[in-house]
Every structure is written in C-alpha cells, then in structure tokens.
Design a protein around this motif. Structure first.
Motif, PDB file in Angstrom:
ATOM      1  N   LEU A 162      17.141  -0.181 -18.107  1.00 60.40           N
ATOM      2  CA  LEU A 162      17.566   0.989 -17.341  1.00 60.40           C
ATOM      3  C   LEU A 162      16.412   1.565 -16.534  1.00 60.40           C
ATOM      4  O   LEU A 162      16.571   1.904 -15.348  1.00 60.40           O
ATOM      5  N   PHE A 163      15.226   1.650 -17.140  1.00 62.05           N
ATOM      6  CA  PHE A 163      14.047   2.155 -16.443  1.00 62.05           C
ATOM      7  C   PHE A 163      13.695   1.264 -15.256  1.00 62.05           C
ATOM      8  O   PHE A 163      13.441   1.757 -14.148  1.00 62.05           O
ATOM      9  N   ALA A 164      13.678  -0.042 -15.456  1.00 61.36           N
ATOM     10  CA  ALA A 164      13.314  -0.971 -14.382  1.00 61.36           C
ATOM     11  C   ALA A 164      14.311  -0.903 -13.226  1.00 61.36           C
ATOM     12  O   ALA A 164      13.912  -0.836 -12.053  1.00 61.36           O
ATOM     13  N   LEU A 165      15.593  -0.906 -13.536  1.00 59.01           N
ATOM     14  CA  LEU A 165      16.599  -0.852 -12.469  1.00 59.01           C
ATOM     15  C   LEU A 165      16.564   0.472 -11.721  1.00 59.01           C
ATOM     16  O   LEU A 165      16.678   0.513 -10.487  1.00 59.01           O
ATOM     17  N   THR A 166      16.385   1.552 -12.442  1.00 59.73           N
ATOM     18  CA  THR A 166      16.348   2.867 -11.810  1.00 59.73           C
ATOM     19  C   THR A 166      15.123   3.022 -10.922  1.00 59.73           C
ATOM     20  O   THR A 166      15.217   3.526  -9.805  1.00 59.73           O
ATOM     21  N   MET A 167      13.972   2.584 -11.412  1.00 63.10           N
ATOM     22  CA  MET A 167      12.752   2.688 -10.604  1.00 63.10           C
ATOM     23  C   MET A 167      12.819   1.769  -9.386  1.00 63.10           C
ATOM     24  O   MET A 167      12.342   2.127  -8.316  1.00 63.10           O
ATOM     25  N   ARG A 168      13.414   0.606  -9.544  1.00 63.99           N
ATOM     26  CA  ARG A 168      13.577  -0.293  -8.399  1.00 63.99           C
ATOM     27  C   ARG A 168      14.431   0.357  -7.314  1.00 63.99           C
ATOM     28  O   ARG A 168      14.081   0.335  -6.133  1.00 63.99           O
ATOM     29  N   ARG A 169      15.523   0.982  -7.728  1.00 65.26           N
ATOM     30  CA  ARG A 169      16.391   1.664  -6.767  1.00 65.26           C
ATOM     31  C   ARG A 169      15.664   2.832  -6.112  1.00 65.26           C
ATOM     32  O   ARG A 169      15.767   3.047  -4.909  1.00 65.26           O
ATOM     33  N   GLN A 170      14.879   3.566  -6.891  1.00 64.75           N
ATOM     34  CA  GLN A 170      14.146   4.703  -6.348  1.00 64.75           C
ATOM     35  C   GLN A 170      13.074   4.248  -5.367  1.00 64.75           C
ATOM     36  O   GLN A 170      12.894   4.850  -4.306  1.00 64.75           O
ATOM     37  N   ILE A 171      12.371   3.182  -5.657  1.00 62.22           N
ATOM     38  CA  ILE A 171      11.343   2.667  -4.758  1.00 62.22           C
ATOM     39  C   ILE A 171      11.977   2.143  -3.470  1.00 62.22           C
ATOM     40  O   ILE A 171      11.447   2.355  -2.371  1.00 62.22           O
ATOM     41  N   GLN A 172      13.117   1.480  -3.572  1.00 60.85           N
ATOM     42  CA  GLN A 172      13.821   1.026  -2.369  1.00 60.85           C
ATOM     43  C   GLN A 172      14.246   2.214  -1.508  1.00 60.85           C
ATOM     44  O   GLN A 172      14.160   2.167  -0.281  1.00 60.85           O
ATOM     45  N   HIS A 173      14.685   3.291  -2.137  1.00 64.47           N
ATOM     46  CA  HIS A 173      15.070   4.498  -1.409  1.00 64.47           C
ATOM     47  C   HIS A 173      13.857   5.102  -0.708  1.00 64.47           C
ATOM     48  O   HIS A 173      13.944   5.538   0.444  1.00 64.47           O
ATOM     49  N   MET A 174      12.705   5.112  -1.390  1.00 62.07           N
ATOM     50  CA  MET A 174      11.483   5.646  -0.799  1.00 62.07           C
ATOM     51  C   MET A 174      11.046   4.809   0.397  1.00 62.07           C
ATOM     52  O   MET A 174      10.598   5.352   1.416  1.00 62.07           O
ATOM     53  N   ILE A 175      11.186   3.491   0.307  1.00 57.65           N
ATOM     54  CA  ILE A 175      10.798   2.614   1.414  1.00 57.65           C
ATOM     55  C   ILE A 175      11.762   2.772   2.587  1.00 57.65           C
ATOM     56  O   ILE A 175      11.348   2.861   3.741  1.00 57.65           O
ATOM     57  N   LYS A 176      13.042   2.841   2.304  1.00 55.65           N
ATOM     58  CA  LYS A 176      14.039   2.948   3.361  1.00 55.65           C
ATOM     59  C   LYS A 176      13.883   4.234   4.164  1.00 55.65           C
ATOM     60  O   LYS A 176      13.988   4.231   5.385  1.00 55.65           O
ATOM     61  N   TYR A 177      13.631   5.357   3.483  1.00 58.41           N
ATOM     62  CA  TYR A 177      13.542   6.641   4.176  1.00 58.41           C
ATOM     63  C   TYR A 177      12.112   7.100   4.397  1.00 58.41           C
ATOM     64  O   TYR A 177      11.879   8.230   4.828  1.00 58.41           O
ATOM     65  N   LYS A 178      11.155   6.232   4.116  1.00 59.24           N
ATOM     66  CA  LYS A 178       9.739   6.424   4.446  1.00 59.24           C
ATOM     67  C   LYS A 178       9.178   7.755   3.935  1.00 59.24           C
ATOM     68  O   LYS A 178       8.713   8.581   4.699  1.00 59.24           O
ATOM     69  N   TYR A 179       9.225   7.937   2.635  1.00 55.80           N
ATOM     70  CA  TYR A 179       8.583   9.103   2.041  1.00 55.80           C
ATOM     71  C   TYR A 179       7.803   8.676   0.810  1.00 55.80           C
ATOM     72  O   TYR A 179       8.115   7.692   0.161  1.00 55.80           O
ATOM     73  N   VAL A 180       6.746   9.427   0.542  1.00 58.89           N
ATOM     74  CA  VAL A 180       5.904   9.182  -0.619  1.00 58.89           C
ATOM     75  C   VAL A 180       5.860  10.497  -1.399  1.00 58.89           C
ATOM     76  O   VAL A 180       5.458  11.517  -0.855  1.00 58.89           O
ATOM     77  N   PRO A 181       6.284  10.490  -2.658  1.00 61.98           N
ATOM     78  CA  PRO A 181       6.347  11.750  -3.403  1.00 61.98           C
ATOM     79  C   PRO A 181       5.024  12.226  -3.985  1.00 61.98           C
ATOM     80  O   PRO A 181       4.992  13.182  -4.726  1.00 61.98           O
ATOM     81  N   PHE A 182       3.921  11.574  -3.659  1.00 64.05           N
ATOM     82  CA  PHE A 182       2.635  11.947  -4.227  1.00 64.05           C
ATOM     83  C   PHE A 182       1.661  12.297  -3.111  1.00 64.05           C
ATOM     84  O   PHE A 182       1.711  11.731  -2.027  1.00 64.05           O
ATOM     85  N   ASP A 183       0.750  13.221  -3.423  1.00 61.78           N
ATOM     86  CA  ASP A 183      -0.335  13.555  -2.504  1.00 61.78           C
ATOM     87  C   ASP A 183      -1.474  12.590  -2.786  1.00 61.78           C
ATOM     88  O   ASP A 183      -2.143  12.682  -3.810  1.00 61.78           O
ATOM     89  N   ILE A 184      -1.682  11.658  -1.863  1.00 62.60           N
ATOM     90  CA  ILE A 184      -2.717  10.652  -2.058  1.00 62.60           C
ATOM     91  C   ILE A 184      -3.831  10.922  -1.056  1.00 62.60           C
ATOM     92  O   ILE A 184      -3.588  11.145   0.117  1.00 62.60           O
ATOM     93  N   GLY A 185      -5.045  10.901  -1.534  1.00 61.80           N
ATOM     94  CA  GLY A 185      -6.173  11.100  -0.644  1.00 61.80           C
ATOM     95  C   GLY A 185      -6.753  12.499  -0.767  1.00 61.80           C
ATOM     96  O   GLY A 185      -6.368  13.300  -1.602  1.00 61.80           O
ATOM     97  N   ARG A 186      -7.693  12.774   0.131  1.00 61.22           N
ATOM     98  CA  ARG A 186      -8.384  14.047   0.110  1.00 61.22           C
ATOM     99  C   ARG A 186      -7.502  15.145   0.673  1.00 61.22           C
ATOM    100  O   ARG A 186      -6.822  14.981   1.679  1.00 61.22           O
ATOM    101  N   LYS A 187      -7.545  16.306   0.074  1.00 65.12           N
ATOM    102  CA  LYS A 187      -6.770  17.446   0.544  1.00 65.12           C
ATOM    103  C   LYS A 187      -7.503  18.074   1.738  1.00 65.12           C
ATOM    104  O   LYS A 187      -8.685  18.327   1.689  1.00 65.12           O
ATOM    105  N   GLN A 188      -6.765  18.317   2.797  1.00 67.84           N
ATOM    106  CA  GLN A 188      -7.308  18.993   3.968  1.00 67.84           C
ATOM    107  C   GLN A 188      -6.948  20.464   3.887  1.00 67.84           C
ATOM    108  O   GLN A 188      -5.812  20.804   3.608  1.00 67.84           O
ATOM    109  N   ARG A 189      -7.891  21.318   4.157  1.00 65.91           N
ATOM    110  CA  ARG A 189      -7.627  22.742   4.155  1.00 65.91           C
ATOM    111  C   ARG A 189      -7.688  23.243   5.576  1.00 65.91           C
ATOM    112  O   ARG A 189      -8.567  22.880   6.353  1.00 65.91           O
ATOM    113  N   TYR A 190      -6.735  24.097   5.917  1.00 68.25           N
ATOM    114  CA  TYR A 190      -6.723  24.672   7.250  1.00 68.25           C
ATOM    115  C   TYR A 190      -7.825  25.709   7.355  1.00 68.25           C
ATOM    116  O   TYR A 190      -8.056  26.501   6.462  1.00 68.25           O
ATOM    117  N   GLY A 191      -8.509  25.716   8.480  1.00 66.47           N
ATOM    118  CA  GLY A 191      -9.554  26.693   8.722  1.00 66.47           C
ATOM    119  C   GLY A 191     -10.881  26.346   8.072  1.00 66.47           C
ATOM    120  O   GLY A 191     -11.844  27.064   8.244  1.00 66.47           O
TER     121      GLY A 191
END
Length: 195
Positions: A162-191
């Motif tokens: 169940l975990f493998a199938l669910t994560m596979r579906r979720q990753i395919q959804h993330m790839i199809k709609y081009k979103y990443v749910p994590f903040d990766i990299g250095r944080k930029q601060r305004y100002g």
C-alpha cells in the motif's frame, strides 16, 4: 434574587470545568513554547515512536497496523497541495461539458505567475496529529481489547504494498503537475544581502 454569575458558580461541576480550562491553557502554552523548535519536536516524536515500536515488538500488538495506516494518511495529506490542480482541471472540463464557455483566466499560461506550494496539511498539524496518534497508540498497547490475534506478516506485507503504490501515485502526480512539496536549497530572504 441571584445574578447570573452567582447562579453559575453554585453548580457542582464548576470546579471541574475550571480545572479543565486551566489544563487546556497550560497545554496550549506548552504547544506555543515548542512551536519554533521543529527539529526538536520531530526528534521527540521519533523518540515516542521508538518507544511505541519497542512496546509492539515485546507485546506483539496489532495496533501498529492501524497506527501506520493513519500516519500514511497524514503523510499523504502533508505531501499534497491544498488546491489540487487535477481537481481544478476536472471542474473546468465539467463546466465546459455542461455548456459553459471556456474562460481564459489570467495569467494566460500556468508558468507565468509564481504560485507558492501550500500544503493540504501544514507541518504543525502533521506533527501534532502524528504525536497524539503515537501517544494514544502507545497507551492502546497496554489494553487487552486491542490485542487481536492475526497473522501479522500479511498485514506488514499489505502495508508495504500500500505504501509503495500510494507513493508511486503521489510522485507521478508531483511530476505531472510540476510541484515539489519540500524547500530544497538555501533560503532567500527579502531585503537581505545576497552572499
């Protein structure tokens, strides 16, 4: 004649409700104090989860399966966007099929405007719900009512499938709609100065 404040203070449940309100305030103050310390909150939750798993190993309980399914459900809600693009496309297609006009919304293309990732389940709620569920599940291991005789290897296999199938579906959804749910990299601060 009694005033309304005198009438409410004479009830036998007044001390109990006052004590309950005091405990609620103290609990909320504790939550407010630990809010900024995300890493320590999650480490404490992992510690409680470790104690729970040790209890499951020694007590041979089945409550672990229900707890794991609940945590999987929380994880999925944490990884999904609040406004699902596939649902929005389906609603637009249904509207067009019902005779509505195809409306072009601003901006004209999806990539024209920055849209931040908003989670369906915020990190705070994810942590709080998973910690509460782990504590409740830990206490449930001490009750014989939840000790149901089952063949546990089937449940473990089923959970991993169940975990493998669910994560596979979720990753395919993330790839199809081009979103990443994590903040990766250095944080930029305004100002701030860019180094």
């Amino acid at each position: 004649m009694m005033s309304s404040s005198e009438a409410t203070s004479d009830t036998p449940f007044q001390p109990i409700s006052a004590q309950y309100a005091k405990l609620q305030r103290q609990y909320q103050q504790l939550l407010d104090k630990v809010t900024p310390f995300a890493m320590y909150r999650w480490l404490a939750t992992l510690g409680i989860l470790g104690i729970f798993l040790l209890r499951i190993i020694f007590a041979q309980g089945v409550i672990c399966y229900a707890h794991a399914i609940y945590l999987l459900n929380l994880l999925l809600a944490f990884l999904q966007p609040k406004f699902d693009p596939s649902l929005q496309e389906d609603l637009l297609a249904d509207d067009i099929e019902e005779g509505g006009e195809e409306m072009q919304s601003l901006p004209s293309q999806r990539d024209d405007e920055f849209r931040p990732f908003v989670r369906r389940l915020p990190e705070w709620q994810f942590w709080l719900s998973s910690t509460r569920a782990t504590v409740i599940a830990l206490f449930c291991t001490f009750s014989q009512a939840f000790d149901v005789p089952v063949y546990w290897p089937i449940l473990v296999m089923y959970f991993f499938v169940l975990f493998a199938l669910t994560m596979r579906r979720q990753i395919q959804h993330m790839i199809k709609y081009k979103y990443v749910p994590f903040d990766i990299g250095r944080k930029q601060r305004y100002g701030g100065a860019n180094h």
